[in-house]
Design a protein around this motif. Structure first.
Motif, PDB file in Angstrom:
ATOM      1  N   VAL A  40      17.474  82.734  98.316  1.00 22.39           N
ATOM      2  CA  VAL A  40      17.972  81.389  98.013  1.00 22.39           C
ATOM      3  C   VAL A  40      18.456  81.206  96.403  1.00 22.39           C
ATOM      4  CG1 VAL A  40      17.579  78.830  97.845  1.00 22.39           C
ATOM      5  CG2 VAL A  40      16.579  80.291  99.598  1.00 22.39           C
ATOM      6  N   VAL A  41      19.814  80.862  96.289  1.00 24.44           N
ATOM      7  CA  VAL A  41      19.947  80.764  94.860  1.00 24.44           C
ATOM      8  C   VAL A  41      20.298  79.109  94.750  1.00 24.44           C
ATOM      9  CG1 VAL A  41      22.389  81.081  93.444  1.00 24.44           C
ATOM     10  CG2 VAL A  41      21.379  82.863  95.133  1.00 24.44           C
ATOM     11  N   GLU A  42      19.992  78.715  93.685  1.00 29.78           N
ATOM     12  CA  GLU A  42      20.161  77.386  93.336  1.00 29.78           C
ATOM     13  C   GLU A  42      21.316  77.103  93.052  1.00 29.78           C
ATOM     14  OE1 GLU A  42      17.747  74.633  93.881  1.00 29.78           O
ATOM     15  OE2 GLU A  42      16.608  75.912  94.759  1.00 29.78           O
ATOM     16  N   LEU A  43      21.970  75.824  93.516  1.00 22.89           N
ATOM     17  CA  LEU A  43      23.382  75.448  93.050  1.00 22.89           C
ATOM     18  C   LEU A  43      23.348  74.938  91.799  1.00 22.89           C
ATOM     19  CD1 LEU A  43      24.880  74.338  96.500  1.00 22.89           C
ATOM     20  CD2 LEU A  43      25.227  76.663  95.563  1.00 22.89           C
ATOM     21  N   SER A  44      24.471  75.001  90.959  1.00 27.07           N
ATOM     22  CA  SER A  44      24.269  74.481  89.674  1.00 27.07           C
ATOM     23  C   SER A  44      25.840  74.009  89.624  1.00 27.07           C
ATOM     24  CB  SER A  44      23.980  75.622  88.533  1.00 27.07           C
ATOM     25  OG  SER A  44      24.524  75.037  87.141  1.00 27.07           O
ATOM     26  N   ASP A  45      26.097  72.961  88.745  1.00 31.83           N
ATOM     27  CA  ASP A  45      27.431  72.488  88.110  1.00 31.83           C
ATOM     28  C   ASP A  45      28.103  73.447  87.479  1.00 31.83           C
ATOM     29  OD1 ASP A  45      27.141  70.216  89.889  1.00 31.83           O
ATOM     30  OD2 ASP A  45      26.121  68.905  88.391  1.00 31.83           O
ATOM     31  N   THR A  46      27.253  74.052  86.632  1.00 28.26           N
ATOM     32  CA  THR A  46      27.766  74.957  85.570  1.00 28.26           C
ATOM     33  C   THR A  46      28.176  76.509  86.060  1.00 28.26           C
ATOM     34  OG1 THR A  46      25.625  75.672  84.870  1.00 28.26           O
ATOM     35  CG2 THR A  46      26.629  73.945  83.977  1.00 28.26           C
ATOM     36  N   MET A  47      27.987  76.717  87.580  1.00 34.25           N
ATOM     37  CA  MET A  47      28.138  78.007  87.915  1.00 34.25           C
ATOM     38  C   MET A  47      29.458  77.850  88.422  1.00 34.25           C
ATOM     39  SD  MET A  47      26.304  79.931  91.511  1.00 34.25           S
ATOM     40  CE  MET A  47      24.805  79.351  90.910  1.00 34.25           C
ATOM     41  N   ALA A  48      30.381  79.051  87.936  1.00 34.25           N
ATOM     42  CA  ALA A  48      31.661  78.833  88.317  1.00 34.25           C
ATOM     43  C   ALA A  48      32.037  79.501  89.870  1.00 34.25           C
ATOM     44  CB  ALA A  48      32.516  79.873  87.417  1.00 34.25           C
ATOM     45  N   CYS A  49      32.914  79.186  90.396  1.00 36.84           N
ATOM     46  CA  CYS A  49      33.176  79.555  91.745  1.00 36.84           C
ATOM     47  C   CYS A  49      34.062  80.964  91.550  1.00 36.84           C
ATOM     48  CB  CYS A  49      34.002  78.614  92.507  1.00 36.84           C
ATOM     49  SG  CYS A  49      34.721  79.171  94.164  1.00 36.84           S
ATOM     50  N   PRO A  50      33.765  82.098  92.335  1.00 41.21           N
ATOM     51  CA  PRO A  50      34.527  83.369  92.163  1.00 41.21           C
ATOM     52  C   PRO A  50      35.709  83.229  92.817  1.00 41.21           C
ATOM     53  CG  PRO A  50      32.788  83.465  93.990  1.00 41.21           C
ATOM     54  CD  PRO A  50      32.494  82.234  93.225  1.00 41.21           C
ATOM     55  N   LEU A  51      36.097  82.208  93.691  1.00 41.85           N
ATOM     56  CA  LEU A  51      37.371  81.962  94.403  1.00 41.85           C
ATOM     57  C   LEU A  51      38.309  81.273  93.295  1.00 41.85           C
ATOM     58  CD1 LEU A  51      36.037  80.746  97.811  1.00 41.85           C
ATOM     59  CD2 LEU A  51      36.737  83.252  97.093  1.00 41.85           C
ATOM     60  N   PRO A  52      39.406  81.641  93.606  1.00 48.53           N
ATOM     61  CA  PRO A  52      40.825  81.200  92.796  1.00 48.53           C
ATOM     62  C   PRO A  52      40.926  79.528  93.332  1.00 48.53           C
ATOM     63  CG  PRO A  52      41.620  82.564  94.523  1.00 48.53           C
ATOM     64  CD  PRO A  52      40.225  82.735  94.651  1.00 48.53           C
ATOM     65  N   THR A  53      41.220  78.904  92.301  1.00 54.08           N
ATOM     66  CA  THR A  53      41.434  77.316  92.413  1.00 54.08           C
ATOM     67  C   THR A  53      42.639  77.131  93.298  1.00 54.08           C
ATOM     68  OG1 THR A  53      42.802  77.090  90.576  1.00 54.08           O
ATOM     69  CG2 THR A  53      40.642  76.804  90.231  1.00 54.08           C
TER      70      THR A  53
END
Length: 149
Positions: A56-69
């Motif tokens: 399980v990986v905790e979600l974080s607001d600071t974690m960047a999404c690897p997908l393009p915007t």
């Protein structure tokens, strides 16, 4: 369970399973409390088995999404449409050489033998295609339209 949200989920799932079990015509429950306890324990065990198998990986607001915007996706689509339009305007042989080399990854020798061209002719067509693309993008940028980052 230390996580109150998870505890609530397990309780709700246990009651749901008990109700589904009771709703079947062939099933009769003589001790609902004991069955509910057994279902709950099984759900807790299943949860911990699943956690051991899948980290399980905790979600974080600071974690960047690897997908393009979304903006980046739109820009890429616009750039692809632009390149496709430029390619349509190229002479057919130049376009064919460019697509075979850049899109399909064929070697100059493969392109030359498939199209009956010498290696220098393949290089010439590639160079001309690159110049065409460069000049078209330059004209668009001079008009002030965004093309790339």
């Amino acid at each position: 369970m230390r996580d109150s949200a998870l505890s609530e989920d397990i309780v709700q799932e246990a009651y749901l399973r008990l109700l589904v079990f009771e709703a079947k015509p062939d099933n009769t429950v003589t001790n609902a409390r004991a069955l509910l306890r057994r279902i709950s324990l099984n759900l807790v065990r299943d949860h911990f088995r699943r956690v051991q198998r899948v980290p399980v990986v905790e979600l974080s607001d600071t974690m960047a999404c690897p997908l393009p915007t979304v903006d980046q996706q739109i820009e890429r689509r616009q750039l692809i449409a632009l390149v496709a339009d430029i390619l349509k305007k190229m002479p057919p042989l130049r376009r064919e050489v460019f697509i075979r080399r850049r899109v399909h990854g064929q070697s100059p020798g493969e392109v030359g033998s498939d199209l009956s061209l010498s290696p220098s002719a393949v290089s010439h067509h590639m160079a001309r295609a690159m110049v065409d693309l460069h000049l078209a993008i330059q004209r668009i940028e001079q008009r002030g339209d965004p093309v790339r980052d």
